[in-house]
Structure formats: structure tokens, C-alpha cells
Design a protein around this motif. Structure first.
Motif, PDB file in Angstrom:
ATOM      1  N   HIS A 166       0.829  -1.214   0.000  1.00 32.35           N
ATOM      2  CA  HIS A 166       0.000   0.000   0.000  1.00 32.35           C
ATOM      3  C   HIS A 166       0.859   1.258   0.000  1.00 32.35           C
ATOM      4  N   GLU A 167       2.173   1.065   0.042  1.00 30.86           N
ATOM      5  CA  GLU A 167       3.068   2.220   0.111  1.00 30.86           C
ATOM      6  C   GLU A 167       3.961   2.241  -1.130  1.00 30.86           C
ATOM      7  N   PHE A 168       5.252   1.950  -0.970  1.00 33.53           N
ATOM      8  CA  PHE A 168       6.194   2.132  -2.081  1.00 33.53           C
ATOM      9  C   PHE A 168       6.053   1.098  -3.191  1.00 33.53           C
ATOM     10  N   ASP A 169       5.372  -0.009  -2.911  1.00 32.29           N
ATOM     11  CA  ASP A 169       5.102  -0.993  -3.966  1.00 32.29           C
ATOM     12  C   ASP A 169       3.650  -0.935  -4.442  1.00 32.29           C
ATOM     13  N   ALA A 170       2.953   0.124  -4.131  1.00 34.09           N
ATOM     14  CA  ALA A 170       1.555   0.247  -4.564  1.00 34.09           C
ATOM     15  C   ALA A 170       1.498   0.360  -6.088  1.00 34.09           C
ATOM     16  N   PRO A 171       0.376  -0.039  -6.677  1.00 32.96           N
ATOM     17  CA  PRO A 171       0.258   0.051  -8.142  1.00 32.96           C
ATOM     18  C   PRO A 171       0.510   1.478  -8.629  1.00 32.96           C
ATOM     19  N   GLY A 172       1.281   1.601  -9.702  1.00 34.17           N
ATOM     20  CA  GLY A 172       1.514   2.904 -10.315  1.00 34.17           C
ATOM     21  C   GLY A 172       2.704   3.671  -9.782  1.00 34.17           C
ATOM     22  N   VAL A 173       3.338   3.178  -8.711  1.00 39.83           N
ATOM     23  CA  VAL A 173       4.500   3.884  -8.168  1.00 39.83           C
ATOM     24  C   VAL A 173       5.706   3.640  -9.077  1.00 39.83           C
ATOM     25  N   THR A 174       6.296   4.735  -9.572  1.00 39.96           N
ATOM     26  CA  THR A 174       7.445   4.603 -10.472  1.00 39.96           C
ATOM     27  C   THR A 174       8.709   5.237  -9.899  1.00 39.96           C
ATOM     28  N   ARG A 175       8.551   6.105  -8.908  1.00 35.32           N
ATOM     29  CA  ARG A 175       9.714   6.761  -8.298  1.00 35.32           C
ATOM     30  C   ARG A 175       9.466   6.900  -6.806  1.00 35.32           C
ATOM     31  N   ARG A 176      10.568   6.888  -6.052  1.00 32.77           N
ATOM     32  CA  ARG A 176      10.446   6.918  -4.585  1.00 32.77           C
ATOM     33  C   ARG A 176      11.459   7.909  -4.038  1.00 32.77           C
ATOM     34  N   ILE A 177      10.991   8.812  -3.175  1.00 33.30           N
ATOM     35  CA  ILE A 177      11.902   9.826  -2.651  1.00 33.30           C
ATOM     36  C   ILE A 177      11.760   9.945  -1.132  1.00 33.30           C
ATOM     37  N   VAL A 178      12.812  10.454  -0.532  1.00 35.69           N
ATOM     38  CA  VAL A 178      12.805  10.810   0.885  1.00 35.69           C
ATOM     39  C   VAL A 178      12.934  12.327   0.971  1.00 35.69           C
ATOM     40  N   VAL A 179      12.112  12.941   1.798  1.00 34.38           N
ATOM     41  CA  VAL A 179      12.229  14.378   2.064  1.00 34.38           C
ATOM     42  C   VAL A 179      12.507  14.531   3.550  1.00 34.38           C
ATOM     43  N   VAL A 180      13.627  15.129   3.888  1.00 38.29           N
ATOM     44  CA  VAL A 180      13.986  15.320   5.291  1.00 38.29           C
ATOM     45  C   VAL A 180      14.876  16.560   5.374  1.00 38.29           C
ATOM     46  N   HIS A 181      14.648  17.382   6.376  1.00 39.79           N
ATOM     47  CA  HIS A 181      15.399  18.635   6.459  1.00 39.79           C
ATOM     48  C   HIS A 181      16.892  18.380   6.696  1.00 39.79           C
ATOM     49  N   THR A 182      17.206  17.548   7.667  1.00 38.88           N
ATOM     50  CA  THR A 182      18.611  17.362   8.076  1.00 38.88           C
ATOM     51  C   THR A 182      19.277  16.288   7.224  1.00 38.88           C
ATOM     52  N   GLN A 183      20.481  16.580   6.760  1.00 36.93           N
ATOM     53  CA  GLN A 183      21.226  15.673   5.877  1.00 36.93           C
ATOM     54  C   GLN A 183      21.955  14.631   6.723  1.00 36.93           C
ATOM     55  N   PHE A 184      21.198  13.820   7.472  1.00 36.53           N
ATOM     56  CA  PHE A 184      21.785  12.988   8.531  1.00 36.53           C
ATOM     57  C   PHE A 184      22.831  11.984   8.070  1.00 36.53           C
ATOM     58  N   PRO A 185      22.833  11.502   6.814  1.00 37.99           N
ATOM     59  CA  PRO A 185      23.921  10.565   6.461  1.00 37.99           C
ATOM     60  C   PRO A 185      25.273  11.239   6.215  1.00 37.99           C
ATOM     61  N   ARG A 186      25.303  12.552   6.122  1.00 36.37           N
ATOM     62  CA  ARG A 186      26.561  13.243   5.803  1.00 36.37           C
ATOM     63  C   ARG A 186      27.466  13.318   7.031  1.00 36.37           C
ATOM     64  N   ARG A 187      28.764  13.365   6.771  1.00 41.05           N
ATOM     65  CA  ARG A 187      29.751  13.578   7.826  1.00 41.05           C
ATOM     66  C   ARG A 187      29.412  14.859   8.592  1.00 41.05           C
ATOM     67  N   GLN A 188      29.579  14.823   9.907  1.00 40.24           N
ATOM     68  CA  GLN A 188      29.171  15.950  10.745  1.00 40.24           C
ATOM     69  C   GLN A 188      30.333  16.379  11.634  1.00 40.24           C
ATOM     70  N   ASP A 189      30.356  17.632  12.011  1.00 33.50           N
ATOM     71  CA  ASP A 189      31.268  18.068  13.065  1.00 33.50           C
ATOM     72  C   ASP A 189      30.877  17.357  14.357  1.00 33.50           C
ATOM     73  N   PRO A 190      31.845  17.197  15.292  1.00 27.67           N
ATOM     74  CA  PRO A 190      31.578  16.353  16.484  1.00 27.67           C
ATOM     75  C   PRO A 190      30.298  16.714  17.230  1.00 27.67           C
ATOM     76  N   GLU A 191      30.002  17.996  17.368  1.00 26.08           N
ATOM     77  CA  GLU A 191      28.826  18.408  18.131  1.00 26.08           C
ATOM     78  C   GLU A 191      27.518  17.885  17.509  1.00 26.08           C
ATOM     79  N   PHE A 192      27.547  17.682  16.190  1.00 26.07           N
ATOM     80  CA  PHE A 192      26.336  17.276  15.468  1.00 26.07           C
ATOM     81  C   PHE A 192      26.356  15.787  15.091  1.00 26.07           C
TER      82      PHE A 192
END
Ligand code: FE2
Length: 365
Positions: free
Chosen positions: A243-269
């Protein structure tokens, strides 16, 4: 002042249509012969403020337009409330196409600057939907919520859908607990999936960008627990894939998130590595094509294996907003048969060359 133009947010398989009511009024939306009332537990709302009415996407997409109706109230009383005339405003609506290419523009990190945010978006030209990706303003008081609504209203005119993701700065200020009255939520949460034509997406919310006990927050942050809820939600989405990403008609899948959490961060972050890696692993199972982020005030595209990553990801990560040297920038995206193409634009009218992201679509159109 809030714009009178509604904003049509995509949440789940519905639209949540937000509109500001300046004087006491009942409200409803007409779509064809269907009527959707603005009620609370069976009772029509009438107080001024931000309101929203939820309508099924299928109904509005098929109709291609809606009518927002406001009936003024002279005086709401326990007996014999006096109503006045009804004002009807008709809006066209253009759904995201179910096949072929879809264009969107992502704004974010406005930090109170609506004019340059609008200028950056207008440099990209027309688009099918808008992404508002956080840090539009701090939540000092409720008038600060006008900016995100008014930018979306100005760019989409109530005629095109909008995807909203909360940024970390929306968590700052005395009115932050009132923000949920002004933004789309699903089951009371700021993370949810959405569907727009052939596109499926998931909005995530990292909350703040440092540990909850950081002295800067003064005790308000409980985002570790919120992220744990999101992990459980991601697992539920995976279980409900049909009913979600494999629902009929789905051709593209995206993530929208403000913080770029997979990126390397300074120690505080550099927080939540284990939890965020779990998110990346679950998103890989959802076969997402691209992750659209903001927060850094600069533009960067990171592909799997990039040395600037701290986590393992399976799709390109776009850090797509800028706010520096008196310029604001955002990113246009085209989701088409050949993959995802992005194009960075800035408020001085500069349009950077388009860049096609790897990998191409994982599902043939
Ligand atoms: Fe941010």
C-alpha cells in the motif's frame, strides 16, 4: 498576515487543504457534488485562524478543481447563532501526472527571507509540486508561521500540491507547540508517507541537530524518543509495502527530510549514528531513488561511497538549499523516465546546469 490563498498539502493518499480565516466563519470545500465540512467532533468550526480540510486525492485529482466556501458568522451563540452570506472561491487544481516526467521545486532554509526564497523558485520556472523543506522561520510567535504558508501559497496558488517537512529551527521559540495547527500532520506526527501521481515519498523529521541535553535547547528537546518512534514507523511502512512504495503505479520513490543525517558531521552534530544507519538500511529496502535534504545552507550532491558520508546510503543524497552571501538557493527536480535530474537555482536568477543523478529509475515506467 496569512495569505488568503489555500495551500494543498499531500499527506498519505489525501490532500490537507490549509486556509486562513480572518473573521468568524463556517468553512467547507465543494468538489463536484461532494462537500467536505470543517468540523470538530461533528460541530462546525467558526473561530478565526488557520483551518484545514482533508479531501481524498482521487476525488480532487479527478475533478481538477475545488471551491472553498466561507459562511460569515455575525455572532455564534448557544441559541440562534446568526449567520451571514457565503463567499465561494473557486480554485483550479493540477495533479502531478501519473506517468511521464514530473517537476518539483524544493525551498528551505528561508530563515525568514520570503522574497529571496520566492526569487530562487521563480528562477526554475514551472513545476508540478513544491517541497517546503524546513527552517522557513523560527517559532517565536504564531505570525512567524505566515512565511511558510505564504511562500507555498504564492508559488502554488492553491492549484498545485505541496510537500512539507519540518526543520530543526521550527522547534525553536515559544510558539513551537502551536505549529501543528499550521502544518500538515498524519496521526499527529510530522513524519508520513505521501503519494503524488507516480511518485511515492516519505517525509522524515530529525528534530534538532544536536543531543537533546545540549544547553542551547534549555530542556525542550525530546527528539531521541521521537526518532525511535520514526524507526518503528519506517518498519511499519516496510510491512505495508503493497500500500506504500510498492503500490500500483508507483514509479519513483523519494525521501524528504530537512537534516542531511547521512553526511559527515562536526563532532557536536555527530549524533544518533546507529539509529540513523537503521533509517538508511530501511530506506534501502524501500528502494528510494533520492534523498532530498536542506539544513547546510550550501549545495552538495553525495552519491553512495562519497568520503563526505558518515553512513552507508543506497541512493544519492541532495543537500539542495543555500542561504549565504545574501543569496538563497533551492533545487528543481525532474523525476522522469531517465532518472532524476536536479537543477540548483539562486535568488539572483542564476540557474546552474542540470545534473542527472545515479542510479536511474529502479522501476521501468
Ligand atoms: Fe536546519
Amino acid at each position: 498576515m496569512f495569505s488568503k490563498i489555500p495551500v494543498v498539502y499531500a499527506v498519505g493518499t489525501d490532500y490537507q487543504i490549509f486556509f486562513a480565516v480572518r473573521r468568524s466563519a463556517y468553512a467547507w470545500i465543494k468538489i463536484g457534488d461532494r462537500v467536505f465540512d470543517d468540523t470538530v467532533c461533528g460541530n462546525m468550526r467558526s473561530m478565526p485562524g488557520m483551518r484545514h480540510i482533508t479531501v481524498p486525492q482521487a476525488v480532487l485529482d479527478a475533478a481538477g478543481g475545488y471551491t472553498l466556501c466561507l459562511q460569515r458568522i455575525r455572532e455564534r451563540k448557544s441559541y440562534w447563532t446568526q449567520t451571514l452570506g457565503t463567499q465561494e472561491t473557486r480554485y483550479r487544481f493540477f495533479p502531478v501526472p501519473a506517468s511521464g516526467a514530473a517537476r518539483c521545486y524544493m525551498v528551505g532554509d528561508a530563515h525568514g527571507d520570503a522574497d529571496r526564497t520566492l526569487a530562487a523558485a521563480k528562477a526554475y520556472g514551472d513545476f508540478d509540486f513544491l517541497i517546503v523543506n524546513g527552517d522557513m522561520n523560527e517559532s517565536v510567535n504564531t505570525s512567524r508561521f505566515e512565511l511558510a504558508h505564504n511562500v507555498a501559497a504564492e508559488l502554488c496558488r492553491g492549484e498545485r500540491p505541496v510537500v512539507y517537512a519540518r526543520g530543526n529551527h521550527e522547534n525553536r521559540g515559544a510558539a513551537t507547540e502551536l505549529l501543528p495547527q499550521y502544518i500538515p500532520l498524519r496521526n499527529g506526527r510530522t513524519y508520513y508517507t505521501f503519494r503524488l501521481g507516480g511518485l511515492w515519498g516519505i517525509v522524515l523529521d530529525c528534530g534538532e541537530d544536536k543531543e537533546d541535553d545540549h544547553p542551547e535547547y534549555g530542556g525542550y528537546a525530546r527528539f531521541h524518543a521521537y526518532r525511535q518512534e520514526e524507526t518503528a514507523y519506517l518498519r511499519r511502512v516496510l510491512r505495508q509495502k503493497a500500500h506504500e512504495f510498492d503500490a500500483p503505479g508507483v514509479t519513483r520513490r523519494i525521501v524528504v527530510v530537512h537534516t542531511q543525517f547521512p553526511r559527515r558531521q562536526d563532532p557536536e552534530f555527530d549524533t544518533e549514528r546507529s539509529l540513523y544507519q537503521t533509517w538508511c538500511d530501511l530506506l534501502e529496502k524501500m528502494r528510494v531513488d533520492v534523498m532530498l535534504t536542506a539544513h547546510m545552507h550550501s549545495y552538495q550532491v553525495l552519491r553512495p561511497g562519497d568520503p563526505d558520508l558518515r553512513l552507508q546510503i543506497s541512493c544519492p543524497l541532495v543537500i539542495g538549499t543555500a542561504n549565504n552571501r545574501n543569496q538563497i538557493g533551492g533545487t528543481g527536480c525532474t523525476f522522469g523516465p531517465d532518472g532524476v535530474t536536479i537543477q540548483f537555482t539562486t535568488s539572483d536568477g542564476t540557474v546552474f546546469p542540470p545534473e542527472t543523478l545515479w542510479p536511474p529509475l529502479r522501476t521501468k515506467i
